[in-house]
Each structure stands twice: as structure tokens, then as C-alpha cells.
Scaffold this motif. Structure first.
Motif, PDB file in Angstrom:
ATOM      1  N   LYS A 171       0.844  -1.187   0.000  1.00  0.00           N
ATOM      2  CA  LYS A 171       0.000   0.000   0.000  1.00  0.00           C
ATOM      3  C   LYS A 171       0.885   1.244   0.000  1.00  0.00           C
ATOM      4  N   PRO A 172       0.328   2.384  -0.408  1.00  0.00           N
ATOM      5  CA  PRO A 172       1.112   3.623  -0.331  1.00  0.00           C
ATOM      6  C   PRO A 172       1.640   3.854   1.082  1.00  0.00           C
ATOM      7  N   GLN A 173       2.813   4.438   1.176  1.00  0.00           N
ATOM      8  CA  GLN A 173       3.450   4.617   2.472  1.00  0.00           C
ATOM      9  C   GLN A 173       2.618   5.452   3.428  1.00  0.00           C
ATOM     10  N   ASN A 174       1.822   6.368   2.898  1.00  0.00           N
ATOM     11  CA  ASN A 174       1.017   7.237   3.758  1.00  0.00           C
ATOM     12  C   ASN A 174      -0.405   6.711   3.936  1.00  0.00           C
TER      13      ASN A 174
ATOM     14  N   TRP B  91     -13.189   1.955   2.608  1.00  0.00           N
ATOM     15  CA  TRP B  91     -12.475   3.195   2.290  1.00  0.00           C
ATOM     16  C   TRP B  91     -12.641   3.517   0.802  1.00  0.00           C
ATOM     17  N   SER B  92     -12.563   2.499  -0.043  1.00  0.00           N
ATOM     18  CA  SER B  92     -12.719   2.693  -1.484  1.00  0.00           C
ATOM     19  C   SER B  92     -14.102   3.247  -1.811  1.00  0.00           C
ATOM     20  N   VAL B  93     -15.150   2.649  -1.220  1.00  0.00           N
ATOM     21  CA  VAL B  93     -16.521   3.092  -1.494  1.00  0.00           C
ATOM     22  C   VAL B  93     -16.733   4.528  -1.028  1.00  0.00           C
ATOM     23  N   LEU B  94     -16.220   4.872   0.134  1.00  0.00           N
ATOM     24  CA  LEU B  94     -16.410   6.221   0.665  1.00  0.00           C
ATOM     25  C   LEU B  94     -15.699   7.267  -0.202  1.00  0.00           C
TER      26      LEU B  94
ATOM     27  N   LEU C  98      -6.770  11.777  -1.436  1.00  0.00           N
ATOM     28  CA  LEU C  98      -7.421  10.574  -0.901  1.00  0.00           C
ATOM     29  C   LEU C  98      -7.627   9.495  -1.959  1.00  0.00           C
ATOM     30  N   LEU C  99      -7.523   9.832  -3.239  1.00  0.00           N
ATOM     31  CA  LEU C  99      -7.840   8.878  -4.297  1.00  0.00           C
ATOM     32  C   LEU C  99      -7.065   7.563  -4.228  1.00  0.00           C
TER      33      LEU C  99
ATOM     34  N   TYR D 266      -5.984   1.925  -5.178  1.00  0.00           N
ATOM     35  CA  TYR D 266      -5.256   0.717  -4.777  1.00  0.00           C
ATOM     36  C   TYR D 266      -6.183  -0.494  -4.753  1.00  0.00           C
ATOM     37  N   TYR D 267      -7.390  -0.325  -4.206  1.00  0.00           N
ATOM     38  CA  TYR D 267      -8.307  -1.455  -4.065  1.00  0.00           C
ATOM     39  C   TYR D 267      -8.608  -2.084  -5.421  1.00  0.00           C
TER      40      TYR D 267
END
Length: 475
Positions: free
Chosen positions: A237-240, A284-287, A314-315, A320-321
Motif C-alpha cells: 500500500k502507499p506509504q502514507n 475506504w474505497s466506497v467512501l 485521498l484517491l 489501490y483497491y
């Protein structure tokens, strides 16, 4: 050319993506002579390498003129060749959000039924409002249906394509024009918005292509789960990531009720269920996607707690998902191979312009199978906004033919006009923006060439089971 009145009916009442049969049927009239019966994702990806981007663009207005104030840089020349045919894969309209699939969050552990729309499980609401401190806006349309601004985007895109010679980087469309979609509600709404905008003075036909949103290779649950788990382990996943999740939770707010729900969501571990990645990452993806739809609809963004720039940040929670779901050729063939096969058939028999109205999922499958890369600022690498379109131009030069690729999109979805920006798309095979026609067709044909394990599994399925397996829900 005058078009005959036409009726498009969805052969399969099952919806795709986030839609559901429980949303019912909708009707729309796109002109006095065209009646269409309608039966009812910003996805993107991340690329870790930089590339040089050249851009062409201009504002659309009712006269189809370009705005000279928009900076433009010429795209790669087409080798002084003749454009024999053009194939566009357009992402459908900006739409209202849909439901929360609670069975994906809990991995089916509570007997939720997985993809049943709006079905709540123990402690997990089936609607978006159960996860936020405040109510979401009234979208004014059914879940997953096109927003008024969403269909307007498609109409503006069609006008730009119709008058393409007036826009740098667009060019004229080869005639005749054929518009296809899979018959689900938002695809039909989007297709007919474009047809209406093309007008009666343009030679346009329309049809439903049920296989547009379907895969070509069956995969057993075990094989799919193994591939997804390997992807999760291989691609970090992204580091942040943690900071992004915390920022998202600040935006959606906290009450006693939704705090308890979010704690339950985060108690589940990342896993695989029904071919989807289960656990909190799905929510998180849906939101984030729903916040993107707020922006697309020109509504207040994130209850006033989010700016467009912060939304862009936030994208990755959303990108990622979906990257994981399509990150191998076998997964892409399973979920979206049939469209690429259609693309190959069109390329072998060039005839005017083919416009396929699909989804971000369709575009994601194409990106994987052709190993495409591009940058669409300010949205990011491999972004797929509503109304964004892959364009493949079949160009003949002497005795040879090549397929040239680019991506047309509007970088300012909340604006009042569609700003056509064109960026080059690079094929992984050649590391250029074009490939030989024969190579292009071979890639398309490989999209329906299944692995031995897939073929063996397909042999165990009857026709109905095969169709169900390769029209897998897209999480």
C-alpha cells in the motif's frame, strides 16, 4: 443522415458493478423519436514511473469552438496516414453512489450473502449513511443512476467528437458511428445522451452488447483467491496509507453510532471473499468514490470538510483497491476479456467509428491487457473520470497499418463545460503510443486465450454457470 426510431432493451436484468436489480427499472426518452427501456466506478491506478505528457485541449461551447485561452501542445503526428477507423471506450456518466456490500467487509463471516444490495449484517449498515456522522446529500436519482451533470458530460463529449476538426488533438470521426453498451441503466443513459447530442444530421446506430462487461476466462474461487492474495502480498500500500485513512475518517466525522460501526469495520482483516478483497479497504474505497461523485455532481464536498485538492490526495485509497482486482492478465481476462476480443474484431474489419460505453472497470481491464500507461493531470496516473475515453485510431500509411492510442478526459469535472484534454497513452509492448495492427489484434485474441487451469475449470461448468462465473461482480 436521419436515424430510425429504435428501442434498446437489456437482455440481462442483472446490473453490473455497484448496481442492483432491487433498484428497479427506469425509463428515459432521449428524443421524440427514440424511446429506450433502461434496466438497471472514479477508478484509476497508480504508476510508479514518471512519463513526459503532451496535452491538447480546448473548452467546448454550443458552437463547438475551442477556447483559445486553454494552452495546447500538439500530440504525436499520425505518420501522415489516413485514419480508417476509430474505437472509443468511454466511461459512463457521473452517477449517484450505490450501496455498501457488507459481505465484502466482513468476508462473509456473518452470513450476509455477500453482494446483496443494502443488506445489513450484524453491526454493519447496508447504506452509506450508516458509516458517516451526517447524512449524504439527496442525489435526486436512483442509486447508481446518472446524475443530470453526469449525462451533460457525455452530451458535451459527443458534441466535441462531432466537431472534432475544431479541437486540436481530436480530429474528425470516421463515419458511420456505432454506439454500443451492455444495457444496464447508467450505460444506457450515457449512450443515449451521446446519441441525442450527435443529432439527426449524423449517421449513428445504437445497440446493446451484453458481453461488453464480461470476462472470457472462467476462474475457480480457489484460483482467484490465490491470485488476489499473491497480489496483496506483492504490491504494498502507499506509504502514507494510515494517514490517508485518518484523513478520510476526519471528513466523514464521528458520532457515537458511526464510531462503533467503524471500529467493527477495522476489526476485520484484509482477506478475499467472492473474488473480492474483503476487510476495511473495501469501505475506504466506497467512501472515497462517493466523495468523488459529490464533486462530479457539483455538490458540497465532504460536508464542507474537504477541498478538491484534498480529494485528489485521498484517491489512492480508492485506486489501490481496484488495482489489486485487475493486476494480472488472468484476472483481467476473467473480469473483462470479452470487450478486448470485440476490440480485436473491430480492428480486423475497420468500419467508421465504434463507441463503447463501459465503466472504469472496462477501462481497467483494457489497461492491464494492453499494459497501457498515461498521466491525466491533475487526477493522476491511469485516472478514469466520468466521460473519460480511451481512443484507438486505426491509421493506414502505405501498405502498413498501426493503432495509435490516447486518452480524452475533462480535468475539471465540477466545471460548467467539458474541457477536452488529450494525453498520449503508451503501449507496454512498444513503449510508444502506437503498435502495429497485427500486434494489436494478437493482444486482443490473447484476451480470450485462457490458461490451462482456467480451461480445465471451464470444462466443469455448464453454459449458465460459465456466464455467471465470467460476469463476476466487481466488488
Amino acid at each position: 443522415f436521419a436515424k430510425p426510431a429504435m428501442t434498446i432493451r437489456a437482455d440481462n436484468p442483472t446490473m453490473n458493478g455497484y448496481s442492483s436489480v432491487s433498484q428497479g427499472e427506469a425509463q428515459a426518452e432521449v428524443s421524440g423519436r427514440r424511446h429506450v427501456r433502461l434496466v438497471g466506478c472514479l477508478l484509476g491506478g497508480m504508476l510508479a514511473v514518471a512519463m513526459v505528457v503532451t496535452i491538447a485541449g480546448g473548452h467546448a461551447n454550443p458552437e463547438g469552438q475551442a477556447n483559445p485561452d486553454v494552452p495546447r501542445i500538439a500530440l504525436e503526428e499520425l505518420d501522415d496516414g489516413h485514419v480508417e477507423s476509430t474505437y472509443l471506450l468511454v466511461r459512463h456518466c457521473a452517477r449517484a453512489p450505490s450501496y455498501v456490500r457488507t459481505g465484502i467487509i466482513d468476508g462473509g463471516g456473518k452470513g450476509s450473502g455477500g453482494f446483496v444490495a443494502s443488506a445489513a449484517t450484524e453491526g454493519l449498515p447496508g447504506t452509506l449513511g450508516g458509516y458517516t456522522a451526517e447524512a449524504w446529500p439527496d442525489w435526486g436519482v436512483a442509486p447508481a443512476a446518472c446524475l443530470p451533470r453526469g449525462t451533460a458530460l457525455l452530451q458535451e463529449l459527443a458534441k466535441i467528437l462531432k466537431h472534432g476538426e475544431k479541437f486540436e488533438g481530436i480530429g474528425a470521426l470516421p463515419l458511420p458511428v456505432s454506439v454500443v453498451n451492455n444495457g444496464a441503466v447508467r450505460f444506457n443513459q450515457s449512450a443515449n445522451a451521446m446519441i441525442e447530442a450527435f443529432g439527426d444530421d449524423m449517421e449513428v446506430t445504437a445497440s446493446v452488447l451484453p458481453g461488453l462487461q464480461a470476462g472470457s476466462c472462467a476462474m475457480s474461487g480457489e484460483t482467484k483467491a490465490k491470485a488476489l492474495k499473491e497480489q496483496i502480498a506483492r504490491v504494498p500500500k502507499p506509504q502514507n496509507w494510515t494517514q490517508l485513512v485518518e484523513k478520510l475518517k476526519e471528513v466523514i466525522g464521528r458520532t457515537a453510532n458511526n464510531s462503533k460501526v467503524l471500529e467493527l469495520v477495522e476489526s476485520y482483516r484484509t482477506g478475499v471473499h467472492y473474488g473480492c478483497i474483503s476487510g476495511p479497504d473495501y469501505l475506504w474505497s466506497v467512501l472515497v468514490e462517493s466523495l468523488q461523485e459529490e464533486y462530479n455532481a457539483q455538490l458540497e464536498l465532504g460536508w464542507g470538510r474537504l477541498t478538491p485538492d484534498e480529494l485528489y490526495e485521498l484517491l489512492p485509497l480508492h485506486f489501490y483497491y481496484y488495482d489489486m482486482l485487475f493486476a494480472t492478465d488472468d484476472l483481467a481476462k476473467h473480469r473483462m476479456g470479452q470487450f478486448v476480443a470485440h476490440l480485436g474484431s473491430w480492428a480486423k474489419h475497420p468500419d467508421g467509428t465504434k463507441i463503447a460505453v463501459g465503466s472504469e472497470v472496462t477501462q481497467l481491464g483494457v489497461t492491464q491487457l494492453f499494459n497501457l500507461s498515461y498521466h491525466a493531470p491533475p487526477l493522476g496516473y491511469l485516472a478514469r473520470p466520468p466521460g473519460g475515453a480511451f481512443r484507438f485510431r486505426h491509421v493506414a500509411t502505405g501498405d502498413s497499418s498501426r493503432i495509435h492510442a490516447d486518452f480524452i478526459y475533462d480535468p475539471a469535472l465540477a466545471s460548467e463545460v467539458y474541457t477536452p484534454v488529450v494525453v498520449p497513452v503508451t503501449f507496454g509492448l512498444t513503449q510508444t503510443t502506437s503498435v502495429d495492427l497485427k500486434e494489436f489484434v494478437e493482444i486482443c485474441e490473447r484476451a480470450v486465450t485462457c490458461s490451462p487451469s482456467s480451461a480445465a475449470f471451464a470444462d466443469t461448468l455448464d453454459q449458465h454457470e460459465f456466464k455467471k462465473n465470467t460476469r463476476d461482480q466487481f466488488c
